[in-house]
Scaffold this active site. Structure first.
Site, PDB file in Angstrom:
ATOM      1  N   GLY A 174       3.885   8.846  30.408  1.00 51.14           N
ATOM      2  CA  GLY A 174       3.530   7.753  29.503  1.00 51.14           C
ATOM      3  C   GLY A 174       3.282   8.277  28.100  1.00 51.14           C
ATOM      4  O   GLY A 174       2.587   7.670  27.306  1.00 51.14           O
ATOM      5  N   TYR A 195       0.802   4.007  23.627  1.00 51.34           N
ATOM      6  CA  TYR A 195      -0.221   3.910  22.579  1.00 51.34           C
ATOM      7  C   TYR A 195      -1.232   5.058  22.656  1.00 51.34           C
ATOM      8  O   TYR A 195      -1.435   5.771  21.669  1.00 51.34           O
ATOM      9  CB  TYR A 195      -0.941   2.555  22.705  1.00 51.34           C
ATOM     10  CG  TYR A 195      -1.948   2.309  21.599  1.00 51.34           C
ATOM     11  CD1 TYR A 195      -3.307   2.228  21.866  1.00 51.34           C
ATOM     12  CD2 TYR A 195      -1.531   2.188  20.274  1.00 51.34           C
ATOM     13  CE1 TYR A 195      -4.226   2.029  20.864  1.00 51.34           C
ATOM     14  CE2 TYR A 195      -2.445   1.977  19.257  1.00 51.34           C
ATOM     15  CZ  TYR A 195      -3.796   1.895  19.561  1.00 51.34           C
ATOM     16  OH  TYR A 195      -4.709   1.704  18.547  1.00 51.34           O
ATOM     17  N   LYS A 252      -6.785  -0.624  38.956  1.00 50.89           N
ATOM     18  CA  LYS A 252      -7.248   0.756  38.696  1.00 50.89           C
ATOM     19  C   LYS A 252      -8.046   1.286  39.889  1.00 50.89           C
ATOM     20  O   LYS A 252      -7.955   2.469  40.238  1.00 50.89           O
ATOM     21  CB  LYS A 252      -8.095   0.791  37.418  1.00 50.89           C
ATOM     22  CG  LYS A 252      -7.242   0.622  36.156  1.00 50.89           C
ATOM     23  CD  LYS A 252      -8.057   0.738  34.881  1.00 50.89           C
ATOM     24  CE  LYS A 252      -7.162   0.636  33.646  1.00 50.89           C
ATOM     25  NZ  LYS A 252      -7.921   0.740  32.382  1.00 50.89           N
ATOM     26  N   ARG A 291      -7.461   4.613  42.201  1.00 48.18           N
ATOM     27  CA  ARG A 291      -8.538   5.573  42.486  1.00 48.18           C
ATOM     28  C   ARG A 291      -8.623   5.839  43.998  1.00 48.18           C
ATOM     29  O   ARG A 291      -8.754   6.988  44.433  1.00 48.18           O
ATOM     30  CB  ARG A 291      -9.893   5.024  42.011  1.00 48.18           C
ATOM     31  CG  ARG A 291     -10.095   5.033  40.502  1.00 48.18           C
ATOM     32  CD  ARG A 291     -11.542   4.686  40.181  1.00 48.18           C
ATOM     33  NE  ARG A 291     -11.836   4.709  38.736  1.00 48.18           N
ATOM     34  CZ  ARG A 291     -13.076   4.613  38.244  1.00 48.18           C
ATOM     35  NH1 ARG A 291     -14.105   4.482  39.066  1.00 48.18           N
ATOM     36  NH2 ARG A 291     -13.281   4.634  36.940  1.00 48.18           N
ATOM     37  N   HIS A 337     -11.829  -9.939  29.273  1.00 44.36           N
ATOM     38  CA  HIS A 337     -12.270  -8.599  28.846  1.00 44.36           C
ATOM     39  C   HIS A 337     -13.266  -8.696  27.694  1.00 44.36           C
ATOM     40  O   HIS A 337     -14.313  -8.046  27.724  1.00 44.36           O
ATOM     41  CB  HIS A 337     -11.064  -7.769  28.422  1.00 44.36           C
ATOM     42  CG  HIS A 337     -10.140  -7.459  29.562  1.00 44.36           C
ATOM     43  ND1 HIS A 337      -8.835  -7.074  29.378  1.00 44.36           N
ATOM     44  CD2 HIS A 337     -10.319  -7.486  30.899  1.00 44.36           C
ATOM     45  CE1 HIS A 337      -8.266  -6.865  30.549  1.00 44.36           C
ATOM     46  NE2 HIS A 337      -9.141  -7.104  31.484  1.00 44.36           N
TER      47      HIS A 337
HETATM   48  C1  GNU Z   1      -8.835  -4.779  26.100  1.00 43.89           C
HETATM   49  C2  GNU Z   1      -6.829  -7.642  23.537  1.00 43.89           C
HETATM   50  C3  GNU Z   1      -6.972  -7.749  22.206  1.00 43.89           C
HETATM   51  C4  GNU Z   1      -6.392  -8.726  24.276  1.00 43.89           C
HETATM   52  C5  GNU Z   1     -10.876  -2.384  28.078  1.00 43.89           C
HETATM   53  C6  GNU Z   1      -6.155  -9.955  23.648  1.00 43.89           C
HETATM   54  C7  GNU Z   1      -9.118  -3.195  29.519  1.00 43.89           C
HETATM   55  C8  GNU Z   1     -10.239  -2.402  29.327  1.00 43.89           C
HETATM   56  C9  GNU Z   1     -12.692  -1.643  26.769  1.00 43.89           C
HETATM   57  O1  GNU Z   1      -6.743  -7.247  27.513  1.00 43.89           O
HETATM   58  O2  GNU Z   1      -7.158  -2.443  25.540  1.00 43.89           O
HETATM   59  O3  GNU Z   1      -6.873  -9.141  20.244  1.00 43.89           O
HETATM   60  O4  GNU Z   1     -11.971  -1.561  27.968  1.00 43.89           O
HETATM   61  O5  GNU Z   1      -6.134 -11.242  21.631  1.00 43.89           O
HETATM   62  O6  GNU Z   1     -10.745  -1.638  30.337  1.00 43.89           O
HETATM   63  C10 GNU Z   1      -6.849  -6.109  25.543  1.00 43.89           C
HETATM   64  C11 GNU Z   1      -7.294  -4.758  25.967  1.00 43.89           C
HETATM   65  C12 GNU Z   1      -7.174  -6.321  24.101  1.00 43.89           C
HETATM   66  C13 GNU Z   1      -7.541  -7.130  26.415  1.00 43.89           C
HETATM   67  C14 GNU Z   1      -6.896  -3.662  24.969  1.00 43.89           C
HETATM   68  C15 GNU Z   1      -9.276  -3.948  27.240  1.00 43.89           C
HETATM   69  C16 GNU Z   1     -10.390  -3.155  27.052  1.00 43.89           C
HETATM   70  C17 GNU Z   1      -8.623  -3.970  28.473  1.00 43.89           C
HETATM   71  C18 GNU Z   1      -6.728  -8.943  21.584  1.00 43.89           C
HETATM   72  C19 GNU Z   1      -6.326 -10.061  22.303  1.00 43.89           C
HETATM   73  C20 GNU Z   1      -7.107  -7.981  19.484  1.00 43.89           C
END
Ligand code: GNU
Length: 309
Positions: free
Chosen positions: A10, A14, A138, A142, A270
């Site tokens: 991967g 990102y 996840k 695990r 989230h």
């Molecule tokens: C957030 C997101 C940003 C989604 C986590 C919709 C899993 C995690 C902190 O799915 O990584 O606007 O831990 O409109 O374990 C997504 C992820 C972010 C939400 C990004 C996430 C955080 C997922 C948005 C939006 C900026």
């Protein structure tokens, strides 16, 4: 015995890109999977060729070819997998089960870091639908790792600053608002926000640390435990401009969820757990990255936000 050899699966993604860079920066022989499925994704291919220029070795493999994964894993000591769990980009956490099978068969891996890098899925058993799918998947990975007795470290990295700080934690945007900012509740719930390269630095530091063998490493540096209000105050100081504040109650925030598309429903869930429940900071942690690796001068969020002014 030189630095242990690292394989990143991967590596064009990102956080994966940052992990390849950190592995090279910390002097590890670094291998990056070049998946045949890349096809005509020229950005991914060009990213891989750039890594090759920086000294990484590309390894052809495919998730559809078990032997190619076994052969790739046999070349290294440590495997790190970064699969997107974000539902509006790709989403393939369970694909890792094939990698777990390959690592199990190869038998040589000293540490496996699966694709975690967010909230601690082990603490999200009460997460709301449909966003809970991220954590359930996840946990399934695990379980497979532990049943296969593969040595692991789970890296709980909390919020990527790119998704939560640049936009002052506003949904559906990656840049700051110019007039109004929506506060979740009173805006005082504490989150943890990390520069993506710092996450990668800690991940590489931990791969040969006996203190994190078969443990969860929490990335929660004290300087980056901040509320949304503190993020907004940092921003207002940088820009010299006050934003109009709109306070959104939990009820108002959740009300429209049913009318949203699947990916947005996942995101709302989230954000709710992070900013209304404080799920990132409402518990004590043992292995914390900035305590284990005090030599890392992690980026503070005022520094991070300067780029957006
Ligand atoms: C957030 C997101 C940003 C989604 C986590 C919709 C899993 C995690 C902190 O799915 O990584 O606007 O831990 O409109 O374990 C997504 C992820 C972010 C939400 C990004 C996430 C955080 C997922 C948005 C939006 C900026």
């Amino acid at each position: 015995m030189g630095k242990c050899r690292v394989l990143i699966v991967g590596g064009t993604g990102y956080i994966g890109k940052r992990i390849v860079k950190a592995s090279l920066d910390q002097g590890h022989p670094t291998y990056v999977i070049q998946r045949r499925e890349i096809g005509l994704d020229i950005d991914k291919l060009q990213t891989l060729l750039e890594f090759k220029k920086q000294g990484a070795r590309l390894v052809q493999a495919s998730f559809d070819d078990h032997q190619s994964l076994v052969d790739a894993v046999k070349m290294v000591d440590v495997v790190i997998c970064t699969m997107s769990g974000v539902h509006f980009r790709s989403h393939n956490i369970l694909l890792q089960l094939k990698l777990v099978e390959a690592i199990k068969e190869a038998g040589n891996v000293k540490r496996f870091l699966p694709s975690e890098f967010g909230m601690d899925p082990g603490r999200m058993e009460n997460a709301m639908e449909p966003g809970r799918v991220t954590f359930d998947e996840k946990m399934e990975v695990r379980k497979a790792i532990e049943e296969a007795n593969i040595p692991y470290t789970y890296v709980v990295a909390n919020c990527f600053a790119g998704y939560f700080v640049g936009n002052l934690s506003q949904m559906d945007s990656l840049i700051p608002p110019t007039e109004k900012v929506r506060f979740y509740g009173d805006g005082n719930v504490k989150g943890v926000f990390m520069d993506e390269y710092d996450i990668a630095t800690y991940a590489i530091k931990t791969i040969d640390d006996p203190r994190t063998l078969n443990k969860t490493l929490y990335v929660r540096p004290p300087g980056n435990i901040l509320s949304q209000r503190e993020l907004v105050e940092i921003w207002e100081k940088l820009t010299g401009k006050k934003l109009e504040k709109i306070y959104v109650s939990a009820q108002e925030f959740l009300a429209p969820i049913k009318s949203l598309d699947f990916a947005s429903q996942v995101g709302v869930g989230h954000f709710y757990h992070i900013f209304y429940e404080g799920c990132l900071t409402n518990f004590e942690v043992k292995e914390e990255a900035s305590k284990l690796y005090p030599e890392v001068d992690y980026k503070r969020m005022d520094e991070y936000l300067k780029l957006y002014v």
